[in-house]
Design an enzyme around this catalytic site. Structure first.
Site, PDB file in Angstrom:
ATOM      1  N   LYS A 224     -14.053  -4.111   1.929  1.00 22.94           N
ATOM      2  CA  LYS A 224     -14.928  -2.946   1.768  1.00 22.94           C
ATOM      3  C   LYS A 224     -16.405  -3.269   2.026  1.00 22.94           C
ATOM      4  O   LYS A 224     -17.151  -2.416   2.494  1.00 22.94           O
ATOM      5  CB  LYS A 224     -14.773  -2.349   0.362  1.00 22.94           C
TER       6      LYS A 224
ATOM      7  N   THR B 205      -9.401  -1.441   2.415  1.00 21.76           N
ATOM      8  CA  THR B 205      -9.183  -1.859   1.034  1.00 21.76           C
ATOM      9  C   THR B 205      -9.471  -3.355   0.888  1.00 21.76           C
ATOM     10  O   THR B 205      -9.965  -3.996   1.822  1.00 21.76           O
ATOM     11  CB  THR B 205      -7.771  -1.424   0.560  1.00 21.76           C
TER      12      THR B 205
ATOM     13  N   ARG C 134     -16.939 -10.539 -17.015  1.00 23.17           N
ATOM     14  CA  ARG C 134     -16.778 -11.959 -17.353  1.00 23.17           C
ATOM     15  C   ARG C 134     -18.018 -12.735 -16.912  1.00 23.17           C
ATOM     16  O   ARG C 134     -18.589 -13.484 -17.677  1.00 23.17           O
ATOM     17  CB  ARG C 134     -15.554 -12.455 -16.557  1.00 23.17           C
ATOM     18  N   THR C 135     -18.451 -12.518 -15.675  1.00 20.04           N
ATOM     19  CA  THR C 135     -19.676 -13.139 -15.172  1.00 20.04           C
ATOM     20  C   THR C 135     -20.803 -12.148 -15.423  1.00 20.04           C
ATOM     21  O   THR C 135     -20.958 -11.169 -14.682  1.00 20.04           O
ATOM     22  CB  THR C 135     -19.537 -13.420 -13.651  1.00 20.04           C
TER      23      THR C 135
ATOM     24  N   GLY D 178     -16.287  -4.591  -6.342  1.00 20.56           N
ATOM     25  CA  GLY D 178     -16.422  -3.449  -5.433  1.00 20.56           C
ATOM     26  C   GLY D 178     -15.984  -2.140  -6.063  1.00 20.56           C
ATOM     27  O   GLY D 178     -16.625  -1.096  -5.873  1.00 20.56           O
ATOM     28  N   ALA D 179     -14.903  -2.176  -6.839  1.00 16.57           N
ATOM     29  CA  ALA D 179     -14.388  -0.930  -7.431  1.00 16.57           C
ATOM     30  C   ALA D 179     -15.385  -0.381  -8.450  1.00 16.57           C
ATOM     31  O   ALA D 179     -15.657   0.828  -8.483  1.00 16.57           O
ATOM     32  CB  ALA D 179     -13.038  -1.190  -8.089  1.00 16.57           C
TER      33      ALA D 179
ATOM     34  N   ASP E 272     -13.965   6.501  -3.298  1.00 11.74           N
ATOM     35  CA  ASP E 272     -13.370   6.024  -4.559  1.00 11.74           C
ATOM     36  C   ASP E 272     -13.926   6.773  -5.776  1.00 11.74           C
ATOM     37  O   ASP E 272     -13.172   7.157  -6.679  1.00 11.74           O
ATOM     38  CB  ASP E 272     -13.617   4.524  -4.744  1.00 11.74           C
TER      39      ASP E 272
ATOM     40  N   SER F 277       0.810  -1.228   0.000  1.00 12.89           N
ATOM     41  CA  SER F 277       0.000   0.000   0.000  1.00 12.89           C
ATOM     42  C   SER F 277       0.842   1.277   0.000  1.00 12.89           C
ATOM     43  O   SER F 277       1.813   1.399   0.757  1.00 12.89           O
ATOM     44  CB  SER F 277      -0.907   0.020   1.234  1.00 12.89           C
TER      45      SER F 277
HETATM   46  P1  NDP Z   1     -13.131  -7.449  -6.946  1.00 12.54           P
HETATM   47  O1  NDP Z   1     -12.394  -8.680  -6.560  1.00 12.54           O
HETATM   48  O2  NDP Z   1     -14.319  -7.013  -6.169  1.00 12.54           O
HETATM   49  O3  NDP Z   1     -13.634  -7.603  -8.495  1.00 12.54           O
HETATM   50  C1  NDP Z   1     -12.770  -8.072  -9.475  1.00 12.54           C
HETATM   51  C2  NDP Z   1     -13.410  -7.890 -10.843  1.00 12.54           C
HETATM   52  O4  NDP Z   1     -12.410  -8.189 -11.839  1.00 12.54           O
HETATM   53  C3  NDP Z   1     -14.591  -8.806 -11.137  1.00 12.54           C
HETATM   54  O5  NDP Z   1     -15.540  -8.092 -11.893  1.00 12.54           O
HETATM   55  C4  NDP Z   1     -13.953  -9.941 -11.948  1.00 12.54           C
HETATM   56  O6  NDP Z   1     -14.841 -10.597 -12.858  1.00 12.54           O
HETATM   57  C5  NDP Z   1     -12.933  -9.164 -12.759  1.00 12.54           C
HETATM   58  N1  NDP Z   1     -11.800  -9.949 -13.267  1.00 12.54           N
HETATM   59  C6  NDP Z   1     -10.794 -10.522 -12.564  1.00 12.54           C
HETATM   60  N2  NDP Z   1      -9.894 -11.087 -13.397  1.00 12.54           N
HETATM   61  C7  NDP Z   1     -10.337 -10.880 -14.657  1.00 12.54           C
HETATM   62  C8  NDP Z   1      -9.843 -11.209 -15.954  1.00 12.54           C
HETATM   63  N3  NDP Z   1      -8.702 -11.886 -16.104  1.00 12.54           N
HETATM   64  N4  NDP Z   1     -10.549 -10.819 -17.030  1.00 12.54           N
HETATM   65  C9  NDP Z   1     -11.704 -10.123 -16.900  1.00 12.54           C
HETATM   66  N5  NDP Z   1     -12.225  -9.766 -15.687  1.00 12.54           N
HETATM   67  C10 NDP Z   1     -11.555 -10.153 -14.587  1.00 12.54           C
HETATM   68  O7  NDP Z   1     -12.001  -6.301  -7.013  1.00 12.54           O
HETATM   69  P2  NDP Z   1     -12.222  -4.726  -6.840  1.00 12.54           P
HETATM   70  O8  NDP Z   1     -13.423  -4.376  -7.646  1.00 12.54           O
HETATM   71  O9  NDP Z   1     -12.198  -4.336  -5.429  1.00 12.54           O
HETATM   72  O10 NDP Z   1     -10.872  -4.119  -7.497  1.00 12.54           O
HETATM   73  C11 NDP Z   1     -10.643  -4.142  -8.899  1.00 12.54           C
HETATM   74  C12 NDP Z   1      -9.354  -3.393  -9.213  1.00 12.54           C
HETATM   75  O11 NDP Z   1      -9.485  -1.996  -8.964  1.00 12.54           O
HETATM   76  C13 NDP Z   1      -8.144  -3.854  -8.421  1.00 12.54           C
HETATM   77  O12 NDP Z   1      -7.065  -4.005  -9.305  1.00 12.54           O
HETATM   78  C14 NDP Z   1      -7.889  -2.716  -7.442  1.00 12.54           C
HETATM   79  O13 NDP Z   1      -6.518  -2.605  -7.117  1.00 12.54           O
HETATM   80  C15 NDP Z   1      -8.354  -1.514  -8.268  1.00 12.54           C
HETATM   81  N6  NDP Z   1      -8.749  -0.358  -7.417  1.00 12.54           N
HETATM   82  C16 NDP Z   1      -8.023   0.803  -7.508  1.00 12.54           C
HETATM   83  C17 NDP Z   1      -8.357   1.911  -6.761  1.00 12.54           C
HETATM   84  C18 NDP Z   1      -7.539   3.169  -6.873  1.00 12.54           C
HETATM   85  O14 NDP Z   1      -7.659   4.040  -6.000  1.00 12.54           O
HETATM   86  N7  NDP Z   1      -6.760   3.327  -7.918  1.00 12.54           N
HETATM   87  C19 NDP Z   1      -9.500   1.893  -5.819  1.00 12.54           C
HETATM   88  C20 NDP Z   1     -10.229   0.637  -5.827  1.00 12.54           C
HETATM   89  C21 NDP Z   1      -9.836  -0.442  -6.587  1.00 12.54           C
HETATM   90  P3  NDP Z   1     -15.785 -11.804 -12.366  1.00 12.54           P
HETATM   91  O15 NDP Z   1     -16.938 -11.184 -11.631  1.00 12.54           O
HETATM   92  O16 NDP Z   1     -16.211 -12.468 -13.628  1.00 12.54           O
HETATM   93  O17 NDP Z   1     -14.940 -12.683 -11.496  1.00 12.54           O
END
Ligand code: NDP
Length: 268
Positions: A66, A62, A151-152, A130-131, A102, A15
């Site tokens: 969340k 984080t 994806r889902t 979540g993001a 966010d 972090s």
């Molecule tokens: P979650 O685990 O809640 O969600 C992950 C998402 O990514 C799901 O929709 C999942 O799809 C999808 N996913 C994962 N792998 C793949 C892939 N190979 N191809 C396509 N889709 C994929 O994570 P968060 O939403 O919390 O975080 C997402 C990203 O955002 C992270 O990298 C995090 O670091 C970043 N972030 C950055 C912030 C910033 O301040 N810059 C703030 C918050 C988040 P499925 O549902 O199909 O599994």
């Protein structure tokens, strides 16, 4: 007296939040300490109890906590209620207040730091975790129509259904993106963590388009794809991280730090 704050996650060693808040505190002359704390996956609530007992004033939350943070709050801001996820906690008068900074952080980075105007643009949001949930309402508020691809598909559909009254929103399969074009494509998936690219077609970007990856700290496959596909602006999510931190800092300390020098320092 030095007030104490922390960011809680698992993992958390990577972090940048402690450095960002240290720089904000130095800049604004605030007496505070901010540290990174790794909570056990089944120990988020216990960690919050401990911090409150030790007199901490608040914390950031984080991945993956969340949603748990949302459930733990005595009071929620409208932003947190809309996102059903909380990234900022304030411990005040025996209560836990929760909000989500966010979305504010993303919009500030896009409009202020990148100079990209959002009103009347078409956006594609990749991911439905979540993001993505955290930024959807602010995107509508900024005047965008939003397609969500995941994806889902069920998860994207659930998110679109939830926000249906708020603005123009459709859930799309990745296969159905062929032939569509967007002004703004935001990667809110965690695909970059694994060095992967969501299955995106060619020709997704309108002229002048912005490609924004919420991940930071590395050139992701999505950013490389966007450059190759001719996106006019390609950005990682470091500015969003700094801006969402500034919003949390403001809520805790009642003073707004200047994010530009902090972002510049992190970039070097
Ligand atoms: P979650 O685990 O809640 O969600 C992950 C998402 O990514 C799901 O929709 C999942 O799809 C999808 N996913 C994962 N792998 C793949 C892939 N190979 N191809 C396509 N889709 C994929 O994570 P968060 O939403 O919390 O975080 C997402 C990203 O955002 C992270 O990298 C995090 O670091 C970043 N972030 C950055 C912030 C910033 O301040 N810059 C703030 C918050 C988040 P499925 O549902 O199909 O599994």
């Amino acid at each position: 007296m030095t007030d104490r704050y922390a960011v809680i996650g698992n993992p958390i060693a990577h972090s940048k939040s402690p450095l960002i808040h240290q720089l904000f505190a130095e800049q604004t002359g605030q007496a505070m300490r901010y540290e990174a704390i790794e909570a056990p996956l089944d120990g988020f609530a216990a960690t919050i109890r401990r911090l409150r007992a030790e007199g901490y004033k608040g914390c950031n939350v984080t991945v993956p906590f969340k949603f748990e943070a949302y459930a733990l709050c005595d009071q929620l801001s409208s932003r947190a209620r809309e996102a059903k996820a909380v990234n900022t906690l304030i411990f005040r008068d025996g209560e836990i207040l929760g909000t989500n900074t966010d979305g504010t952080g993303l919009l500030a980075d896009i409009e202020k730091n990148l100079g990209f105007k959002l009103m009347w643009k078409d956006a594609l949001l990749l991911g439905a975790g979540g993001a993505a949930a955290g930024v959807l309402w602010p995107l509508f508020n900024a005047g965008l129509g939003v397609d969500i691809a995941n994806r889902t598909l069920d998860k994207a559909q659930a998110l679109a259904d939830e926000f249906k009254g708020a603005g123009t929103v459709y859930a799309r399969k990745y296969e159905d993106l062929t032939g569509r074009k967007y002004d703004l494509v935001i990667n809110a998936t965690s695909s970059g963590l694994k060095g992967e690219l969501p299955p995106l077609p060619d020709g997704l970007f309108k002229p002048g388009a912005l490609a924004y990856d919420m991940m930071y700290g590395r050139e992701t496959p999505f950013m490389a794809y966007a450059r190759k596909q001719g996106a006019a602006i390609v950005s990682d999510g470091l500015g969003m991280l700094v801006e969402q931190a500034a919003e949390a800092f403001y809520l805790w300390r009642d003073i707004r730090p200047d994010t530009r020098p902090v972002l510049a320092k992190l970039r070097t």
